[in-house]
Design a protein around this motif. Structure first.
Motif, PDB file in Angstrom:
ATOM      1  N   SER A 235      -1.525  -4.021   4.293  1.00 39.28           N
ATOM      2  CA  SER A 235       0.139  -2.757   4.318  1.00 39.28           C
ATOM      3  C   SER A 235       0.011  -1.853   4.116  1.00 39.28           C
ATOM      4  CB  SER A 235       0.504  -3.683   3.414  1.00 39.28           C
ATOM      5  OG  SER A 235      -0.051  -3.051   1.743  1.00 39.28           O
ATOM      6  N   SER A 236      -1.092  -0.670   4.786  1.00 40.16           N
ATOM      7  CA  SER A 236      -1.472  -0.043   5.810  1.00 40.16           C
ATOM      8  C   SER A 236      -0.214  -0.084   6.883  1.00 40.16           C
ATOM      9  CB  SER A 236      -2.456   0.996   5.521  1.00 40.16           C
ATOM     10  OG  SER A 236      -3.062  -0.290   6.902  1.00 40.16           O
ATOM     11  N   LEU A 237       0.459   1.327   6.858  1.00 36.64           N
ATOM     12  CA  LEU A 237       1.019   1.317   7.962  1.00 36.64           C
ATOM     13  C   LEU A 237       0.207   1.401   9.156  1.00 36.64           C
ATOM     14  CD1 LEU A 237       4.132   0.503   9.262  1.00 36.64           C
ATOM     15  CD2 LEU A 237       4.631   3.056   8.936  1.00 36.64           C
ATOM     16  N   LEU A 238       0.341   1.221  10.704  1.00 33.45           N
ATOM     17  CA  LEU A 238       0.165   2.078  11.892  1.00 33.45           C
ATOM     18  C   LEU A 238       1.243   1.892  12.407  1.00 33.45           C
ATOM     19  CD1 LEU A 238      -2.368  -0.991  12.917  1.00 33.45           C
ATOM     20  CD2 LEU A 238      -2.884   1.226  11.546  1.00 33.45           C
ATOM     21  N   ILE A 239       0.858   3.827  13.471  1.00 35.26           N
ATOM     22  CA  ILE A 239       1.941   4.164  14.439  1.00 35.26           C
ATOM     23  C   ILE A 239       1.013   4.649  15.435  1.00 35.26           C
ATOM     24  CG2 ILE A 239       3.207   6.578  14.511  1.00 35.26           C
ATOM     25  CD1 ILE A 239       3.415   7.297  11.735  1.00 35.26           C
ATOM     26  N   GLY A 240       1.778   4.257  16.853  1.00 35.73           N
ATOM     27  CA  GLY A 240       0.664   4.418  17.777  1.00 35.73           C
ATOM     28  C   GLY A 240       1.365   5.421  18.355  1.00 35.73           C
ATOM     29  N   GLU A 241       1.229   6.228  19.645  1.00 35.89           N
ATOM     30  CA  GLU A 241       1.554   7.694  20.123  1.00 35.89           C
ATOM     31  C   GLU A 241       1.013   7.609  21.451  1.00 35.89           C
ATOM     32  OE1 GLU A 241       0.411  10.153  21.969  1.00 35.89           O
ATOM     33  OE2 GLU A 241      -1.825   9.690  20.789  1.00 35.89           O
ATOM     34  N   ASP A 242       1.707   7.629  22.733  1.00 39.41           N
ATOM     35  CA  ASP A 242       1.883   7.533  23.978  1.00 39.41           C
ATOM     36  C   ASP A 242       1.382   8.912  24.208  1.00 39.41           C
ATOM     37  OD1 ASP A 242       4.157   8.416  24.416  1.00 39.41           O
ATOM     38  OD2 ASP A 242       4.890   6.604  25.321  1.00 39.41           O
ATOM     39  N   GLU A 243       1.699  10.018  24.212  1.00 37.45           N
ATOM     40  CA  GLU A 243       1.232  11.362  25.024  1.00 37.45           C
ATOM     41  C   GLU A 243      -0.089  11.813  25.235  1.00 37.45           C
ATOM     42  OE1 GLU A 243       1.900  14.209  27.089  1.00 37.45           O
ATOM     43  OE2 GLU A 243       3.275  13.726  25.944  1.00 37.45           O
ATOM     44  N   ASN A 244      -1.246  11.215  23.893  1.00 36.63           N
ATOM     45  CA  ASN A 244      -2.178  11.124  24.058  1.00 36.63           C
ATOM     46  C   ASN A 244      -3.306   9.910  22.947  1.00 36.63           C
ATOM     47  OD1 ASN A 244      -3.614  14.253  24.434  1.00 36.63           O
ATOM     48  ND2 ASN A 244      -1.543  14.702  23.032  1.00 36.63           N
ATOM     49  N   GLY A 245      -2.282   8.725  23.627  1.00 31.14           N
ATOM     50  CA  GLY A 245      -2.912   7.252  23.007  1.00 31.14           C
ATOM     51  C   GLY A 245      -3.192   6.558  22.622  1.00 31.14           C
ATOM     52  N   THR A 246      -3.179   7.619  21.217  1.00 34.30           N
ATOM     53  CA  THR A 246      -3.822   7.710  19.929  1.00 34.30           C
ATOM     54  C   THR A 246      -3.135   6.329  18.643  1.00 34.30           C
ATOM     55  OG1 THR A 246      -2.699   9.499  18.897  1.00 34.30           O
ATOM     56  CG2 THR A 246      -4.791   9.551  19.634  1.00 34.30           C
ATOM     57  N   ILE A 247      -3.232   5.610  17.782  1.00 28.73           N
ATOM     58  CA  ILE A 247      -2.561   5.242  16.608  1.00 28.73           C
ATOM     59  C   ILE A 247      -2.932   5.587  15.343  1.00 28.73           C
ATOM     60  CG2 ILE A 247      -2.670   3.579  15.623  1.00 28.73           C
ATOM     61  CD1 ILE A 247      -3.148   1.795  17.812  1.00 28.73           C
TER      62      ILE A 247
ATOM     63  N   ALA B  12       1.155  -1.274   0.208  1.00 28.35           N
ATOM     64  CA  ALA B  12       0.402  -0.123   0.138  1.00 28.35           C
ATOM     65  C   ALA B  12       0.935   1.017   0.171  1.00 28.35           C
ATOM     66  CB  ALA B  12      -0.671   0.287   1.163  1.00 28.35           C
ATOM     67  N   LEU B  13       1.697   1.381   0.253  1.00 28.20           N
ATOM     68  CA  LEU B  13       2.611   2.868   0.564  1.00 28.20           C
ATOM     69  C   LEU B  13       3.719   2.723  -0.475  1.00 28.20           C
ATOM     70  CD1 LEU B  13       4.385   2.823   4.857  1.00 28.20           C
ATOM     71  CD2 LEU B  13       2.180   2.894   3.778  1.00 28.20           C
ATOM     72  N   GLY B  14       3.257   1.046  -1.354  1.00 27.70           N
ATOM     73  CA  GLY B  14       4.192   1.386  -2.756  1.00 27.70           C
ATOM     74  C   GLY B  14       5.498   0.783  -2.344  1.00 27.70           C
ATOM     75  N   SER B  15       5.739  -0.451  -3.929  1.00 32.95           N
ATOM     76  CA  SER B  15       6.528  -1.248  -3.437  1.00 32.95           C
ATOM     77  C   SER B  15       8.502  -0.728  -3.584  1.00 32.95           C
ATOM     78  CB  SER B  15       6.496  -2.012  -5.548  1.00 32.95           C
ATOM     79  OG  SER B  15       7.202  -0.809  -6.328  1.00 32.95           O
ATOM     80  N   ALA B  16       8.271   0.047  -3.326  1.00 30.68           N
ATOM     81  CA  ALA B  16       9.604   0.785  -2.758  1.00 30.68           C
ATOM     82  C   ALA B  16      10.255   0.828  -1.803  1.00 30.68           C
ATOM     83  CB  ALA B  16      10.418   1.943  -3.732  1.00 30.68           C
ATOM     84  N   TYR B  17       9.066   0.484  -1.011  1.00 22.59           N
ATOM     85  CA  TYR B  17       9.132   0.302   0.665  1.00 22.59           C
ATOM     86  C   TYR B  17       8.738  -0.973   0.996  1.00 22.59           C
ATOM     87  CZ  TYR B  17       7.840   5.219   1.364  1.00 22.59           C
ATOM     88  OH  TYR B  17       8.424   6.787   1.807  1.00 22.59           O
ATOM     89  N   ALA B  18       9.009  -1.679   0.453  1.00 21.40           N
ATOM     90  CA  ALA B  18       8.578  -3.619   1.062  1.00 21.40           C
ATOM     91  C   ALA B  18      10.423  -3.396   1.517  1.00 21.40           C
ATOM     92  CB  ALA B  18       8.568  -4.337  -0.374  1.00 21.40           C
ATOM     93  N   GLY B  19      10.580  -4.221   2.663  1.00 22.46           N
ATOM     94  CA  GLY B  19      11.704  -5.137   3.090  1.00 22.46           C
ATOM     95  C   GLY B  19      12.610  -3.839   3.672  1.00 22.46           C
ATOM     96  N   GLN B  20      11.897  -2.731   3.479  1.00 23.26           N
ATOM     97  CA  GLN B  20      12.370  -1.472   4.513  1.00 23.26           C
ATOM     98  C   GLN B  20      11.959  -1.460   6.120  1.00 23.26           C
ATOM     99  OE1 GLN B  20      14.600   0.826   3.244  1.00 23.26           O
ATOM    100  NE2 GLN B  20      14.309  -0.942   1.453  1.00 23.26           N
ATOM    101  N   ALA B  21      12.731  -1.242   6.796  1.00 22.08           N
ATOM    102  CA  ALA B  21      12.455  -0.636   8.363  1.00 22.08           C
ATOM    103  C   ALA B  21      12.122   0.628   8.530  1.00 22.08           C
ATOM    104  CB  ALA B  21      14.059  -1.251   9.225  1.00 22.08           C
ATOM    105  N   PHE B  22      11.006   0.081  10.064  1.00 22.48           N
ATOM    106  CA  PHE B  22      10.663   1.545  10.335  1.00 22.48           C
ATOM    107  C   PHE B  22      10.249   1.489  10.943  1.00 22.48           C
ATOM    108  CE2 PHE B  22       7.390   1.012   6.620  1.00 22.48           C
ATOM    109  CZ  PHE B  22       7.809   2.457   5.793  1.00 22.48           C
ATOM    110  N   VAL B  23      10.883   2.724  11.639  1.00 16.43           N
ATOM    111  CA  VAL B  23      11.686   2.545  14.210  1.00 16.43           C
ATOM    112  C   VAL B  23      10.257   4.349  14.403  1.00 16.43           C
ATOM    113  CG1 VAL B  23      13.687   2.873  15.448  1.00 16.43           C
ATOM    114  CG2 VAL B  23      13.642   1.996  12.713  1.00 16.43           C
TER     115      VAL B  23
END
Length: 446
Positions: free
Chosen positions: A424-436, A356-367
């Motif tokens: 294959s969409s990407l989830l990002i969680g944050e803990d300041e306000n408890g959202t994803i 979903a993010l594009g084939s160029a992101y396949a195999g990449q590492a998100f931090v």
């Protein structure tokens, strides 16, 4: 100081636009949240690091802010980030089950919650409590690896549990206590967990009991000689390490040493290599030492507490372990110091599913970078991509999701978790306000 243009190089990275982009190196690689934006690429090398105490050690925790009325997370062109779920209390790790359910560890609350995606809608269904009453749950892993797990393993501050699991389970069964970690109390409390692709080895990361082993007194040479390379003793026994077990919690081994706080573990789908996102020590100045992501080599020693980023000797331990000089494994990707990387995840869309993010992101590492108190001008508070080429880290990293700090410098979002959904969409969680948040293609861009 070197001219800014002299600190820029051109590096081909597999970015979303599949183009060559300028990479900030040398002094240009250091900045703060005001220089962050999707697509900015940095490459920090060991030789770029300043001397210890080149700047004072700062105490500058984030000024917290409520969720803005119209919050916006900035992501690369062609993508969009939308609020997917909210109402969590201190969420940390996010894991997606093979059937698509999303498990979230609320570490401070002692709970694990599960969210079932709602087909055809942007928002998630309300979260349900899967397990509660745990002591700092953080790491989660389904076992055996593959599409039909039978257990959910959960790493807490002092133990590892496993819950009988069948695809689609939304409520816990009675857990088994797989092992007690048998380590000192205090210090870094998060423990991540991962399995080798063949399911034979269980890895558990354990952070140090202290910042820099300030109270580590000398041990007899004969005792030290019996330890794995770079392993510490006393209250730091089996800490600042990655440990290895079998899935039943037996066959305890020290897999790698000298990793101050390996918060996030991840196994690379391409070759099964173990990776770690690490918080380095505080107190040496704004840009020292670099936090990092690295491949974790069996038997590897990564420096803590005597050295950092190769053979840079920590001045607070000068002359204590000259025998270790030259034996330190240099990490693969160096981040700005005090970015506080937490969890990491490889972007590996399921077989047959579009990226979903594009084939160029396949195999990449998100931090996910949480940000730290120990820097005069704040950095972190974003999600970055550790750039991979043919499965190998290039050393560069790219801003992917920014905007969690307002124009006034107040922080409304501190990224903690990142994981790819079944679509294959990407989830990002944050803990300041408890959202994803969920990152998807903009309408009409696929």
């Amino acid at each position: 100081m070197r001219n800014l243009l002299a600190s820029l190089v051109i590096l081909t990275v597999p970015a979303h636009a599949a183009e060559t982009v300028p990479v900030r190196t040398g002094s240009a690689a250091f900045g703060d949240w005001r220089t962050d934006a999707p697509g900015v690429v940095r490459l920090i090398r060991p030789g770029d690091l300043p001397a210890p105490f080149a700047t004072p050690s700062a105490s500058n925790g984030p000024q917290d802010a409520a969720l803005p009325r119209n919050p916006e997370v900035h992501v690369p062109d062609g993508l969009t980030a939308s609020l997917w779920a909210e109402g969590f209390t201190g969420p940390r790790t996010i894991r997606v089950a093979p059937n698509g359910d999303v498990f979230v560890a609320e570490t401070d609350e002692g709970d694990i919650k599960v969210v079932r995606p709602t087909a055809g809608t942007e928002a998630a269904a309300p979260a349900r409590v899967y397990a509660k009453g745990l002591d700092g749950p953080f790491g989660m892993a389904f076992y055996p690896p593959g599409d039909d797990p039978r257990w959910l393993y959960v790493a807490t501050t002092d133990a590892v549990f496993r819950y009988p699991y069948r695809s689609g389970d939304l409520a816990e069964a009675k857990p088994e206590r797989v092992l007690d970690l048998d380590i000192s109390d205090g210090g870094h409390s998060t423990r991540d967990i991962a399995f080798s692709p063949d399911g034979r080895r269980m890895f558990v990361s354990i952070g140090s009991q202290s910042n820099d082993a300030e109270d580590l007194t000398a041990a007899p040479k004969a005792e030290v000689a019996q330890l794995p390379l770079g392993a510490a003793w006393g209250d730091e026994t089996r800490r600042a390490d990655v440990l290895s077990f079998d899935p039943e919690g037996h066959d305890r081994r020290i897999f790698a040493t000298g990793i101050r706080n390996c918060v996030g573990l991840a196994v690379q789908p391409r070759d099964g290599g173990l990776f770690c996102a690490t918080n380095e020590r505080d107190g040496l100045g704004d840009n020292l030492p670099s936090d990092y992501v690295t491949r974790v080599r069996e038997g590897g020693f990564y420096g803590w507490p005597w050295f950092f980023i190769g053979s840079h000797e920590d001045p607070r331990h000068r002359g204590e372990r000259p025998d270790l000089a030259g034996k330190v494994t240099v990490p693969d990707v160096l981040f700005q110091a005090h970015s506080a990387p937490l969890t990491m995840s490889f972007y590996d869309p399921p077989a047959g599913a579009p990226a979903a993010l594009g084939s160029a992101y396949a195999g990449q590492a998100f931090v996910a970078m949480h940000g730290s108190w120990n820097r005069a001008k704040r950095t972190g508070y974003k999600v970055v991509r550790a750039v991979m080429a043919d499965g190998v880290p290039t050393g560069a990293y790219e801003d992917f999701a920014t905007g969690f700090v307002g124009a006034d410098g107040r922080v409304w979002g501190r990224p903690v978790g990142v994981a790819a959904m079944r679509d294959s969409s990407l989830l990002i969680g944050e803990d300041e306000n408890g959202t994803i948040w969920r990152v998807t293609p903009k309408t009409g861009t696929r």
